[in-house]
Design a protein around this motif. Structure first.
Motif, PDB file in Angstrom:
ATOM      1  N   GLU A  26      -4.400   0.756   5.409  1.00 53.55           N
ATOM      2  CA  GLU A  26      -4.529   0.349   4.006  1.00 53.55           C
ATOM      3  C   GLU A  26      -4.232  -1.132   3.867  1.00 53.55           C
ATOM      4  O   GLU A  26      -3.635  -1.741   4.757  1.00 53.55           O
ATOM      5  CB  GLU A  26      -3.535   1.139   3.144  1.00 53.55           C
ATOM      6  N   LYS A  41      -2.029  -2.497   2.108  1.00 55.68           N
ATOM      7  CA  LYS A  41      -0.586  -2.774   2.102  1.00 55.68           C
ATOM      8  C   LYS A  41      -0.060  -3.019   3.516  1.00 55.68           C
ATOM      9  O   LYS A  41       0.931  -3.724   3.697  1.00 55.68           O
ATOM     10  CB  LYS A  41       0.195  -1.650   1.413  1.00 55.68           C
ATOM     11  N   ARG A  96      -0.576  -6.604   4.020  1.00 58.58           N
ATOM     12  CA  ARG A  96       0.406  -7.329   3.219  1.00 58.58           C
ATOM     13  C   ARG A  96       1.759  -7.349   3.927  1.00 58.58           C
ATOM     14  O   ARG A  96       2.442  -8.367   3.971  1.00 58.58           O
ATOM     15  CB  ARG A  96       0.529  -6.697   1.829  1.00 58.58           C
TER      16      ARG A  96
END
Length: 157
Positions: free
Chosen positions: A136, A138, A141
């Motif tokens: 994903e 994230k 990130r």
């Protein structure tokens, strides 16, 4: 040394010289059967390494596979090929000097990420996305946050 063109074992070294970092010997050779000229590289190998994969399978360590993985991460980045070669050689020396004949794929991956982090942050994130199996946004990130948290951040430009 077998000729890559005709397969003859009758080859002759015409020139030998060390590479810039003196870790590899570059040899220019000529086949005495077909006159084909080719280059070989000779490097010190401290020990035969076996890689223990995540699934428990054991495979011989392949320096070329490591090099290809690093090159994929650094594709279209402005990093000199000599620097990539030096980085891979340094990783291999670290793995060989650990004193073990078997090394986990995780150990190799972490070593690559550590060195990529010092060279190029984009390549680091690319490699991490495959190595850590990002699923994903994230995950990306988190890797970027990890880079930002490093006071001795990577050099990339």
């Amino acid at each position: 040394m077998r000729c890559p063109s005709c397969g003859s074992l009758d080859t002759q070294v015409k020139d030998s010289r060390p590479t810039e970092d003196s870790a590899v010997i570059r040899r220019r050779r000529v086949c005495l059967s077909c006159n084909f000229r080719f280059t070989t590289f000779e490097r010190v190998q401290l020990r035969e390494l076996t890689v223990i994969k995540r699934n428990g399978r054991r495979v011989p360590f392949d320096r070329d596979k490591l090099m290809r993985s690093v090159q994929v991460a650094l594709r279209k980045r402005s990093v000199e090929p000599e620097r990539i070669e030096q980085m891979v050689s340094k990783i291999v020396r670290e793995l060989e000097s650990m004193g073990e004949n078997e090394v986990t794929s995780e150990t190799i991956g972490e070593a690559v990420m550590q060195h990529l982090r010092e060279i190029d942050d984009v390549a680091y994130v690319r490699f991490a996305s495959v190595y850590r199996n990002f699923r994903e946004a994230k995950d990306f990130r988190a890797a970027l946050d990890e880079l930002r948290g490093d006071d001795d951040g990577p050099v990339s430009k």
